[in-house]
Write an enzyme that holds these catalytic residues in place. Structure first.
Site, PDB file in Angstrom:
ATOM      1  N   ASP A  30      46.115 -39.109  43.295  1.00 27.17           N
ATOM      2  CA  ASP A  30      47.425 -39.541  44.010  1.00 27.17           C
ATOM      3  C   ASP A  30      47.500 -38.542  45.347  1.00 27.17           C
ATOM      4  OD1 ASP A  30      50.562 -40.985  43.508  1.00 27.17           O
ATOM      5  OD2 ASP A  30      50.312 -39.447  44.917  1.00 27.17           O
ATOM      6  N   ASN A  87      55.842 -48.332  38.345  1.00 30.46           N
ATOM      7  CA  ASN A  87      56.950 -48.520  38.873  1.00 30.46           C
ATOM      8  C   ASN A  87      57.228 -49.812  39.585  1.00 30.46           C
ATOM      9  OD1 ASN A  87      57.769 -45.906  38.442  1.00 30.46           O
ATOM     10  ND2 ASN A  87      56.870 -45.291  40.113  1.00 30.46           N
ATOM     11  N   VAL A  96      54.476 -48.639  47.078  1.00 27.14           N
ATOM     12  CA  VAL A  96      53.237 -49.190  47.473  1.00 27.14           C
ATOM     13  C   VAL A  96      53.012 -50.449  46.699  1.00 27.14           C
ATOM     14  CG1 VAL A  96      50.817 -49.136  47.280  1.00 27.14           C
ATOM     15  CG2 VAL A  96      52.058 -47.233  47.849  1.00 27.14           C
ATOM     16  N   HIS A 100      50.005 -50.335  40.513  1.00 24.67           N
ATOM     17  CA  HIS A 100      49.221 -49.185  40.034  1.00 24.67           C
ATOM     18  C   HIS A 100      49.929 -48.646  38.712  1.00 24.67           C
ATOM     19  CE1 HIS A 100      51.964 -48.394  43.123  1.00 24.67           C
ATOM     20  NE2 HIS A 100      52.353 -47.352  42.498  1.00 24.67           N
ATOM     21  N   MET A 101      49.032 -48.090  38.084  1.00 29.59           N
ATOM     22  CA  MET A 101      49.331 -47.061  36.635  1.00 29.59           C
ATOM     23  C   MET A 101      49.055 -45.606  37.203  1.00 29.59           C
ATOM     24  SD  MET A 101      47.974 -47.612  33.108  1.00 29.59           S
ATOM     25  CE  MET A 101      48.533 -49.185  32.636  1.00 29.59           C
ATOM     26  N   HIS A 102      50.438 -45.030  37.307  1.00 33.19           N
ATOM     27  CA  HIS A 102      50.400 -43.505  37.344  1.00 33.19           C
ATOM     28  C   HIS A 102      50.002 -42.932  36.021  1.00 33.19           C
ATOM     29  CE1 HIS A 102      52.757 -43.287  41.053  1.00 33.19           C
ATOM     30  NE2 HIS A 102      53.285 -44.405  40.562  1.00 33.19           N
TER      31      HIS A 102
HETATM   32  P1  5GP Z   1      54.748 -45.692  43.859  1.00 33.58           P
HETATM   33  O1  5GP Z   1      56.124 -44.805  44.223  1.00 33.58           O
HETATM   34  O2  5GP Z   1      54.625 -46.949  44.337  1.00 33.58           O
HETATM   35  O3  5GP Z   1      55.094 -46.022  42.379  1.00 33.58           O
HETATM   36  O4  5GP Z   1      53.579 -44.882  43.998  1.00 33.58           O
HETATM   37  C1  5GP Z   1      52.724 -45.075  45.016  1.00 33.58           C
HETATM   38  C2  5GP Z   1      51.747 -43.738  44.906  1.00 33.58           C
HETATM   39  O5  5GP Z   1      50.886 -43.744  45.815  1.00 33.58           O
HETATM   40  C3  5GP Z   1      52.605 -42.392  45.518  1.00 33.58           C
HETATM   41  O6  5GP Z   1      52.498 -41.462  44.298  1.00 33.58           O
HETATM   42  C4  5GP Z   1      51.934 -41.950  46.538  1.00 33.58           C
HETATM   43  O7  5GP Z   1      51.825 -40.607  46.638  1.00 33.58           O
HETATM   44  C5  5GP Z   1      50.275 -42.726  46.465  1.00 33.58           C
HETATM   45  N1  5GP Z   1      49.947 -43.027  47.751  1.00 33.58           N
HETATM   46  C6  5GP Z   1      50.461 -43.411  48.896  1.00 33.58           C
HETATM   47  N2  5GP Z   1      49.675 -43.807  49.730  1.00 33.58           N
HETATM   48  C7  5GP Z   1      48.649 -43.146  49.376  1.00 33.58           C
HETATM   49  C8  5GP Z   1      47.047 -43.141  49.888  1.00 33.58           C
HETATM   50  O8  5GP Z   1      46.728 -43.529  50.986  1.00 33.58           O
HETATM   51  N3  5GP Z   1      46.036 -42.459  49.059  1.00 33.58           N
HETATM   52  C9  5GP Z   1      46.525 -41.960  47.849  1.00 33.58           C
HETATM   53  N4  5GP Z   1      45.622 -41.529  47.227  1.00 33.58           N
HETATM   54  N5  5GP Z   1      47.821 -42.139  47.312  1.00 33.58           N
HETATM   55  C10 5GP Z   1      48.700 -42.690  47.864  1.00 33.58           C
END
Ligand code: 5GP
Ligand code: ZN
Length: 114
Positions: A30, A87, A96, A100-102
């Site tokens: 991330d 999320n 995003v 995706h799985m954190h």
């Molecule tokens: P969400 O908030 O949708 O659950 O998580 C999206 C995650 O994507 C966030 O933790 C954010 O830091 C990560 N993220 C957003 N853009 C990029 C990117 O261009 N590259 C990487 N490696 N992570 C990203």
């Protein structure tokens, strides 16, 4: 999908620190880590939210979970433990819109989440 940041990472148009890849799944660090270890596991195909997951696409969630466990073993935090989070939409904190799985690890994580 052309304007999706994660599709661009899959296509190699945006750089990422890739930690795992197979036919269906890509995992990378991330950009804004929330724990000492913070990896995102994504399907290579564009699925906007968990609400959009079809029955035909559902097996990829299992592949993502297995990838998370393999990453945990490889990076040495399987034993201490980790958290996987997906999320969904605004109240879930999704920013995003490509599922995706954190995978979060490296410290004790509090519960319940904020
Ligand atoms: P969400 O908030 O949708 O659950 O998580 C999206 C995650 O994507 C966030 O933790 C954010 O830091 C990560 N993220 C957003 N853009 C990029 C990117 O261009 N590259 C990487 N490696 N992570 C990203
Ligand atoms: Zn996408």
């Amino acid at each position: 999908m052309t304007d999706c940041v994660f599709c661009k990472i899959v296509a190699g148009e945006i750089p990422a620190r890739v930690v795992f890849e197979d036919d269906a799944v890509l995992a990378f660090e991330d950009l804004n880590p929330q724990a000492p270890e913070h990896v995102l596991v994504i399907p290579k195909t564009h699925i906007a939210t968990l609400n959009d997951l079809s029955a035909a696409e559902a097996p990829v969630i299992g592949q993502m979970a297995r990838a998370a466990a393999e990453i945990a073993r490889d990076r040495g935090f399987a034993e201490n433990g980790y958290r996987t989070v997906m999320n969904c939409n605004d109240h879930g904190g999704q920013t995003v819109y490509h599922i995706h799985m954190h995978v979060l690890a490296g410290r004790a994580l509090s519960w319940p989440p904020g």
